[in-house]
Write an enzyme that holds these catalytic residues in place. Structure first.
Site, PDB file in Angstrom:
ATOM      1  N   LYS A  71      -3.653   3.686  -2.694  1.00 25.62           N
ATOM      2  CA  LYS A  71      -4.966   4.317  -2.797  1.00 25.62           C
ATOM      3  C   LYS A  71      -4.865   5.768  -2.340  1.00 25.62           C
ATOM      4  O   LYS A  71      -4.288   6.065  -1.304  1.00 25.62           O
ATOM      5  CB  LYS A  71      -5.994   3.588  -1.925  1.00 25.62           C
ATOM      6  CG  LYS A  71      -6.223   2.137  -2.326  1.00 25.62           C
ATOM      7  CD  LYS A  71      -7.178   1.444  -1.376  1.00 25.62           C
ATOM      8  CE  LYS A  71      -7.327  -0.025  -1.716  1.00 25.62           C
ATOM      9  NZ  LYS A  71      -8.196  -0.735  -0.755  1.00 25.62           N
ATOM     10  N   MET A 101      -7.511   9.594   8.864  1.00 23.57           N
ATOM     11  CA  MET A 101      -7.642  10.149   7.514  1.00 23.57           C
ATOM     12  C   MET A 101      -8.878  11.044   7.387  1.00 23.57           C
ATOM     13  O   MET A 101      -9.687  10.889   6.486  1.00 23.57           O
ATOM     14  CB  MET A 101      -7.692   9.014   6.483  1.00 23.57           C
ATOM     15  CG  MET A 101      -6.506   8.061   6.555  1.00 23.57           C
ATOM     16  SD  MET A 101      -4.926   8.838   6.109  1.00 23.57           S
ATOM     17  CE  MET A 101      -5.050   8.801   4.331  1.00 23.57           C
ATOM     18  N   ASP A 136       0.814  -1.205   0.000  1.00 22.67           N
ATOM     19  CA  ASP A 136       0.000   0.000   0.000  1.00 22.67           C
ATOM     20  C   ASP A 136       0.852   1.261   0.000  1.00 22.67           C
ATOM     21  O   ASP A 136       2.060   1.217   0.281  1.00 22.67           O
ATOM     22  CB  ASP A 136      -0.911   0.028   1.228  1.00 22.67           C
ATOM     23  CG  ASP A 136      -2.174  -0.801   1.016  1.00 22.67           C
ATOM     24  OD1 ASP A 136      -2.408  -1.232  -0.120  1.00 22.67           O
ATOM     25  OD2 ASP A 136      -2.902  -1.026   1.996  1.00 22.67           O
TER      26      ASP A 136
END
Length: 481
Positions: free
Chosen positions: A58, A173, A36
Site C-alpha cells: 500500500k 507515517m 506488505d
C-alpha cells in the site's frame, strides 16, 4: 477438505534479523504468504520454494489490494486447506489493521494466530540512538497515527492530552501532515523548542534521520525532500542521541550493496556485510534441481574446481553412491569462493581459491549448468539451475526503494548469472551500475566483469569477507560520510 490456518505475523521494522522466532517458524511452513510493502522482502526467502507469494503493498496514492480483498483472500486460501501467513511490517497490532483481518477470519470460522512483532515506533528510535523512555527525560510514551480515513486525512486527536500527559510521542507515517502536527502540539502547550526527529527506513542500512524542533522541522523536511516511510519522534529524550547513537557509527552504515548471487541460499558474505551496517540486496534468486551424475574419467584430471558449496556436496554424494575410492582422484581441489573452500574443508580436504589455480594441467569444473565460469575446461553438471522467477518483481520493487551505491561480484560465476537475471527483469546492467562502485573478489572475477563489458572499480587484497569489508571501509563511495 480440512481447513488450513492463518498466521498474522509481525515482520518487525526492517532489519531482517529482528523478526521473532515464532514469526520465522510460521514463514518456514507457509504455503501462501500475503506480504506488505514494509515487510522486508528478504524474509520471503525463508519460505518453502513452492510457496505462493502475494503482494499487498500500500502506498498513499494506490493500493495493490484493498483491505476487504485481503480479508477475503486470507479466508479463501485457508479454506482451501493451506497454511497462510499474513506478513505485516512492524507489529500487526500497531496500526496494522490486524483486528479487521482477525475478525474476518473469525467470521469464516478459520483458525488463526497473531504473532507480535517489534514495532517501528520503538525500534527505529533505538537504531537512531534514542530510547523512547528514560528516568530523567521521559516517563511516558505514546504511539499515534498521523493520518485518518477522512477526506483531508488529518487525525482527530486529544492534542491537549498528548501535550499534558505524554513525554515522548511517536507519529506513524505522518510526513505529509507534519506542519499540522507541529502547529497543534505548539497550540496546545508544547514548547516550540521541543526536539523532533524523523527516522526514515528505520533499522535498514539506508536509514536516514533529520533533526530539528517543532518550530523548524517542517521547513527542514521540505528542503530535504524527506518522505515516508518515516517515524516522527517528539520529545526531550531525543537529546540522548548525541551520546548513544550506535547504528550510524557502524563501519558500513550508508552502504547499499547489490550482491550477485550464484547459490540458492543467503550467503555468509551478505550476513557479514549486514552485521557491519550495510543494506544488502542479493540477486538473483535461484532454484536448483539435482541431476544424475556420471563421474566418467574424473580420476584423470589434474585440477577440479567446485563452483559452489552445493556442488561439493553433490559431487561427493555421487562419489559415495558409485562406490568410488576417493583416494584414486589425484586432482588438486579448488573452490570458486570461500564458501566452496569451507565446504571442502568440512569433508577433510584442503583446497585453494580459483585465484591460486595454476594454468597448466587438465581441469574439471563441477557445478550447475552455468558454463561461463572458465574457458577451456570440461564440466561435470551436478544440478540444473534456473531463475526463481516469482522473485523477479520482488527484486524490482526492492531496487525502486533502494539507492544502490555498491555492487559486489563475489566470484567469476556470478557475473554471467547476474546479467542473465537482469535481462529477465528487463533491466540494463550498464544503466543500473552507472555511478555505482563495482567491487570484484579476485582477479578472475575482475576479468569476467570486464569480459561482460562492465567497469570494475577495484578489488580487495584477497577474496575473503574480512578483506572486502576492509576495502569498502577504505574506499568510500561518493556521498558517504
Amino acid at each position: 477438505m480440512k481447513t488450513g490456518k492463518v498466521f498474522l505475523v509481525g515482520a518487525g521494522p526492517g532489519d531482517v534479523r529482528l523478526i521473532t522466532v515464532k514469526g520465522l517458524e510460521a514463514i518456514k511452513q507457509a504455503e501462501v504468504i500475503l506480504y506488505d510493502r514494509l515487510a522486508n522482502p528478504k524474509l520471503l526467502e525463508f519460505a518453502p520454494s513452492d510457496c505462493e507469494l502475494i503482494y499487498c503493498g500500500k502506498l498513499p496514492d494506490r493500493h495493490i489490494l484493498r483491505q476487504e480483498n485481503i480479508n477475503d483472500l486470507l479466508a479463501e486460501k485457508a479454506l482451501e486447506g493451506k497454511v497462510v501467513v499474513r506478513l505485516k511490517g512492524g507489529d500487526p497490532g500497531v496500526f496494522g489493521r490486524v483486528g479487521e483481518e482477525a475478525a474476518a477470519l473469525a467470521h469464516y470460522q478459520v483458525p488463526f494466530e497473531i504473532v507480535p512483532g517489534i514495532s517501528s515506533g520503538i525500534a527505529a528510535p533505538l537504531y537512531a540512538g534514542i530510547p523512547v523512555t528514560h528516568r530523567e527525560h521521559a516517563e511516558s510514551f505514546a504511539v499515534v497515527t498521523a493520518h485518518d480515513k477522512s477526506a483531508e486525512g488529518k487525525p482527530k486527536l486529544d492534542w491537549e492530552g498528548l501535550v499534558r500527559g505524554v513525554d515522548t510521542i511517536a507519529f506513524y507515517m505522518g510526513v505529509g501532515n507534519l506542519p499540522y502536527i507541529c502547529e497543534n502540539l505548539i497550540a496546545h502547550g508544547k514548547s516550540s523548542s521541543t526536539p523532533v526527529i524523523l527516522i526514515q527506513w528505520g533499522t535498514f542500512g539506508r536509514q536516514k534521520t533529520l533533526q530539528g524542533t517543532l518550530q523548524d522541522i517542517s521547513v527542514k523536511v521540505t528542503e530535504a525532500k524527506f518522505s515516508n516511510p518515516a517515524i516522527i519522534l517528539v520529545g526531550n529524550v531525543i537529546s540522548l542521541r548525541e551520546k548513544i547513537s550506535w547504528f550510524e557509527k557502524m563501519p558500513l552504515y550508508g552502504r547499499q550493496i547489490l550482491l550477485a548471487r550464484t547459490g540458492e541460499s543467503a550467503s555468509g558474505l551478505a550476513k557479514e556485510l549486514m552485521e557491519q551496517g550495510a543494506d544488502v540486496i542479493e540477486f538473483p534468486k535461484w532454484k536448483k534441481t539435482k541431476l544424475p551424475v556420471e563421474l566418467g574419467n574424473v580420476k584423470d584430471y589434474d585440477k577440479i574446481l567446485f563452483s559452489s558449496p552445493e556442488s561439493v556436496n553433490e559431487f561427493f554424494e555421487a562419489v559415495i553412491g558409485k562406490g568410488m575410492d576417493i583416494r584414486k582422484i589425484r586432482a588438486d581441489f579448488f573452490g570458486g569462493s570461500s564458501k566452496s573452500i569451507n565446504a571442502l574443508k568440512e569433508r577433510g580436504f584442503i583446497a585453494r581459491l580459483i585465484e591460486d589455480m595454476p594454468q597448466a594441467g587438465s581441469l574439471l569444473v563441477v557445478g550447475d549448468n552455468d558454463k561461463n565460469i572458465i574457458e577451456n575446461a570440461d564440466y561435470l553438471i551436478t544440478s540444473e539451475k534456473e531463475l526463481d522467477r516469482k522473485f523477479l518483481p520482488i527484486f524490482q520493487r526492492m531496487l525502486e526503494e533502494a539507492d544502490v551505491n555498491t555492487m559486489v561480484f563475489p566470484n567469476a560465476a556470478a557475473v554471467g548469472t547476474f546479467t542473465e537475471g537482469l535481462k529477465a527483469c528487463n533491466i540494463n546492467a550498464f544503466e543500473l551500475l552507472k555511478n555505482v562502485q563495482v567491487v570484484c573478489m579476485g582477479q578472475q572475477t575482475k576479468n569476467a566483469v570486464e569480459r561482460a563489458g562492465l567497469t570494475a572499480d577495484g578489488m580487495p587484497e584477497s577474496a575473503t569477507r574480512e578483506a572486502l569489508v576492509e576495502y569498502l571501509i577504505k574506499n568510500p563511495v561518493v556521498g558517504e560520510r
